[in-house]
Design an enzyme around this catalytic site. Sequence first.
Site, PDB file in Angstrom:
ATOM      1  N   ASP A 158      -0.051  -3.106   4.247  1.00 32.08           N
ATOM      2  CA  ASP A 158      -1.137  -3.674   3.461  1.00 32.08           C
ATOM      3  C   ASP A 158      -1.720  -2.535   2.617  1.00 32.08           C
ATOM      4  O   ASP A 158      -1.521  -1.355   2.930  1.00 32.08           O
ATOM      5  CB  ASP A 158      -2.194  -4.255   4.407  1.00 32.08           C
ATOM      6  CG  ASP A 158      -3.463  -4.642   3.682  1.00 32.08           C
ATOM      7  OD1 ASP A 158      -3.389  -5.423   2.731  1.00 32.08           O
ATOM      8  OD2 ASP A 158      -4.538  -4.125   4.068  1.00 32.08           O
ATOM      9  N   ASP A 210      -5.296  -2.517   0.510  1.00 29.79           N
ATOM     10  CA  ASP A 210      -6.743  -2.287   0.571  1.00 29.79           C
ATOM     11  C   ASP A 210      -7.227  -2.224   2.018  1.00 29.79           C
ATOM     12  O   ASP A 210      -7.028  -3.151   2.803  1.00 29.79           O
ATOM     13  CB  ASP A 210      -7.480  -3.398  -0.169  1.00 29.79           C
ATOM     14  CG  ASP A 210      -7.141  -3.410  -1.649  1.00 29.79           C
ATOM     15  OD1 ASP A 210      -7.452  -2.423  -2.325  1.00 29.79           O
ATOM     16  OD2 ASP A 210      -6.544  -4.394  -2.121  1.00 29.79           O
ATOM     17  N   GLY A 262      -2.271  -8.826  -0.754  1.00 29.58           N
ATOM     18  CA  GLY A 262      -2.748 -10.018  -1.418  1.00 29.58           C
ATOM     19  C   GLY A 262      -2.907  -9.825  -2.910  1.00 29.58           C
ATOM     20  O   GLY A 262      -3.176 -10.782  -3.637  1.00 29.58           O
ATOM     21  N   LYS A 293       1.878 -13.538   4.346  1.00 30.14           N
ATOM     22  CA  LYS A 293       2.583 -12.256   4.298  1.00 30.14           C
ATOM     23  C   LYS A 293       3.805 -12.228   5.217  1.00 30.14           C
ATOM     24  O   LYS A 293       4.825 -11.619   4.888  1.00 30.14           O
ATOM     25  CB  LYS A 293       1.634 -11.119   4.659  1.00 30.14           C
ATOM     26  CG  LYS A 293       0.592 -10.813   3.597  1.00 30.14           C
ATOM     27  CD  LYS A 293      -0.201  -9.572   3.974  1.00 30.14           C
ATOM     28  CE  LYS A 293      -1.239  -9.224   2.926  1.00 30.14           C
ATOM     29  NZ  LYS A 293      -1.950  -7.967   3.246  1.00 30.14           N
ATOM     30  N   ASP A 304      -5.232  -4.509   8.070  1.00 31.86           N
ATOM     31  CA  ASP A 304      -6.621  -4.429   8.522  1.00 31.86           C
ATOM     32  C   ASP A 304      -7.387  -5.729   8.348  1.00 31.86           C
ATOM     33  O   ASP A 304      -8.499  -5.866   8.863  1.00 31.86           O
ATOM     34  CB  ASP A 304      -7.367  -3.328   7.750  1.00 31.86           C
ATOM     35  CG  ASP A 304      -7.697  -3.738   6.330  1.00 31.86           C
ATOM     36  OD1 ASP A 304      -8.888  -3.731   5.974  1.00 31.86           O
ATOM     37  OD2 ASP A 304      -6.779  -4.089   5.572  1.00 31.86           O
ATOM     38  N   ASN A 316      -5.752 -11.701   6.581  1.00 27.60           N
ATOM     39  CA  ASN A 316      -4.514 -12.154   5.939  1.00 27.60           C
ATOM     40  C   ASN A 316      -3.306 -11.323   6.370  1.00 27.60           C
ATOM     41  O   ASN A 316      -2.185 -11.585   5.930  1.00 27.60           O
ATOM     42  CB  ASN A 316      -4.639 -12.160   4.410  1.00 27.60           C
ATOM     43  CG  ASN A 316      -4.911 -10.787   3.829  1.00 27.60           C
ATOM     44  OD1 ASN A 316      -5.493  -9.918   4.469  1.00 27.60           O
ATOM     45  ND2 ASN A 316      -4.499 -10.587   2.588  1.00 27.60           N
TER      46      ASN A 316
END
Length: 255
Positions: A8, A10, A42, A183, A206, A209
């Site tokens: 991921d 962000d 995302g 995801k 984190d 999602n």
Amino acid sequence: MIKLVAFDVDGTLRDRDFLPESTRLALQRLKDQGIMLALCTGRSEFEMTSLREELDIDWAITCNGCHIGYRGKTVFGTAFHAGTIQEWLQHADQLKHTLLLYGAEGMFTNQQHAPYFLQAQQEIGFMDPILLEKTDKVPDIYQCIVFCDGEQEQLYVGEERNQYYMHRWRTWALDINPSGMNKAVGLQKLIDHLGITTDEVAAFGDGLNDLEMLQSVGMGIAMGNADESLKPKARYVTRSLREDGIAYAVDTWIL
């Protein structure tokens, strides 16, 4: 043995413009061992171009799994039906809502300088989108962000809310993706394409999602700064982003 690591972005790889040097070095150690890397976010492919090139990462799974690109070129994509996007644009025009639409090669919006978008841009950073005129043809769209509250989201998804993957990341901002996508689904497409197994994959995240992704792979790793409800679902919980969490996990559990 781990052959692919998905990250991921962000809150995991970076916090706005801050990306720890320890993370850069850890990614290089993975590559030195022949381990493939992928972004899994995302955000859109378009937004990830500079980061992917900066970190020399070939693969990007974007739009919560709906788009998979290799060095910026589309390999797999699950887009909304064009009529759905046109309908949502009409709703947004009537209700004065802002939509942010993710295509493969650009980001689009129905109105610029809207308060919620500007707030999101300040908090987490967004590139400036292209303004769509009513006469413009809309390209394939893989994700829609609606800037509205929980009650107003019904105006977009209605009784068919189970037909979409939705992730509310602010009380006033909602990701909507096509049916059946997240995801984990996008990552599985890449895993199948590469001819490896889920047991040979590690993933870092984190946010909520990231839940399906962390549960779907052999080594799901939650960041120390992750949402507290995510941590029990991960195989491991590492340190936070700003405490060299990626490097710690890479050296402790992957290498």
